[in-house]
Motif scaffolding. Structure first.
Motif, mmCIF file in Angstrom:
data_model
loop_
_atom_site.group_PDB
_atom_site.id
_atom_site.type_symbol
_atom_site.label_atom_id
_atom_site.label_comp_id
_atom_site.label_asym_id
_atom_site.label_seq_id
_atom_site.Cartn_x
_atom_site.Cartn_y
_atom_site.Cartn_z
ATOM 1 N N TYR A 1 5.864 -2.918 -4.198
ATOM 2 C CA TYR A 1 5.541 -2.179 -3.064
ATOM 3 C C TYR A 1 4.385 -2.864 -2.343
ATOM 4 C CZ TYR A 1 8.830 1.464 -4.342
ATOM 5 O OH TYR A 1 10.155 2.011 -4.454
ATOM 6 N N PHE B 81 4.062 -2.138 1.777
ATOM 7 C CA PHE B 81 3.065 -1.591 2.591
ATOM 8 C C PHE B 81 2.563 -2.396 3.360
ATOM 9 C CE2 PHE B 81 2.800 1.401 -1.061
ATOM 10 C CZ PHE B 81 3.268 2.631 -0.285
ATOM 11 N N LEU C 146 3.945 -2.198 6.884
ATOM 12 C CA LEU C 146 3.473 -0.969 7.648
ATOM 13 C C LEU C 146 2.017 -1.307 8.388
ATOM 14 C CD1 LEU C 146 4.082 1.998 5.268
ATOM 15 C CD2 LEU C 146 5.673 1.105 7.122
ATOM 16 N N LEU D 36 4.216 7.943 7.337
ATOM 17 C CA LEU D 36 3.643 8.329 6.141
ATOM 18 C C LEU D 36 2.852 9.782 6.377
ATOM 19 C CD1 LEU D 36 2.081 5.222 4.466
ATOM 20 C CD2 LEU D 36 4.286 6.270 4.255
ATOM 21 N N GLN E 250 -0.261 7.431 0.881
ATOM 22 C CA GLN E 250 -1.113 6.793 1.677
ATOM 23 C C GLN E 250 -2.113 6.255 0.600
ATOM 24 O OE1 GLN E 250 -2.485 9.224 4.851
ATOM 25 N NE2 GLN E 250 -0.438 9.811 5.313
ATOM 26 N N ARG F 90 -0.861 3.194 -1.175
ATOM 27 C CA ARG F 90 -0.728 2.018 -0.107
ATOM 28 C C ARG F 90 -2.267 1.409 -0.003
ATOM 29 N NH1 ARG F 90 -0.107 2.783 6.493
ATOM 30 N NH2 ARG F 90 -0.367 0.663 7.061
ATOM 31 N N SER G 76 -3.450 -2.418 -1.045
ATOM 32 C CA SER G 76 -4.035 -3.312 -0.321
ATOM 33 C C SER G 76 -5.247 -4.109 -0.809
ATOM 34 C CB SER G 76 -4.273 -2.631 1.114
ATOM 35 O OG SER G 76 -5.473 -1.737 1.113
#
Length: 242
Positions: A164, A168, A171, A183, A190, A193, A197
């Motif tokens: 995943y 993301f 996005l 989202l 969120q 994500r 990151s």
């Protein structure tokens, strides 16, 4: 042609390659990454890639080379041959994780339809589809939250997280075009994500110029998304590789 370490044959934008790179990094496995141009595939690549796709993993073995293709197969091979497992040990949990990895691939397919949609109607329909898919993920994360921790399975980073992270990243690119509300109302997704990151293996799975490359790719699509930037009229309907 043989190598003394694993070689990941790659394309700079491929999310399926990123999965393999994240897994290799998390496992601490040394590897070399070789990017190719999929629009002008080299002859050596055509000779060893049955499907003509990346990623490929070139594996030295007894003085020869084994070539493994398809990202799901590569991930399972690494689980079976390398230390630091990223799958849970329990077979029921492992099957569940594999299922949500497949769901991640389905989201990538939906993302492809989203950024390729030629009309506003098609774009809004794909936006709704994506929102609904992330809604299913939000519900699953709510069930998983009982174990605590920032990752899909709680305190242990898993292959689901590796899959995943690249999802993301798309996005992030779409956010540079506008706010599409995909989202909205999904706080667990969120938060996940954001946590993904910040993971070093996920950040390092792409080159520093990846955002610019992806932006150029999206602008060149000739789609509804690519023809607008930060001014898309959004009136969303109700949410519904390799």
């Amino acid at each position: 042609m043989t190598h003394d370490k694993l070689v990941l044959v790659s394309h700079p934008l491929c999310p399926y390659v990123q999965r393999a790179a994240i897994s290799l990094t998390e496992k601490g496995v040394p590897f070399e990454r070789v990017d190719i141009d999929l629009a002008d595939k080299p002859h050596w690549f055509k000779a060893i890639s049955p499907l003509g796709k990346v990623p490929l993993l070139r594996v030295p073995r007894n003085g020869e080379e084994t070539v493994i293709f398809e990202s799901a197969v590569i991930l399972e091979f690494l689980e079976e041959t390398q230390a630091n497992p990223l799958h849970p040990a329990d077979p029921y949990a492992r099957a569940r994780h594999r299922a949500w990895i497949e769901f991640g691939s389905a989201i990538l397919n939906a993302i492809g339809r989203f950024y390729s949609a030629p009309t506003e109607a098609g774009f809004l329909a794909e936006t709704s589809t994506l929102s609904a898919m992330f809604g299913r993920l939000e519900a699953e994360l709510a069930n998983e939250a009982r174990q605590g921790g920032p990752w899909f399975a709680g305190h242990c980073f898993s292959l689901v997280d590796a899959v995943y992270g690249p999802v993301f990243r798309y996005l992030d690119a779409f956010d540079r075009f506008g706010d599409f509300g995909i989202l909205d109302g999904k706080p667990r997704v969120q938060a996940w994500r954001k946590t993904l990151s910040e993971r070093l293996s996920i950040r390092d799975a792409v080159a520093p110029d990846y955002p610019q490359r992806l932006d150029t790719f999206l602008r060149a699509k000739g789609s509804f998304l690519s023809s607008h930037r930060n001014d898309l009229p959004i009136a969303l309907p109700s949410a519904q590789s390799a």
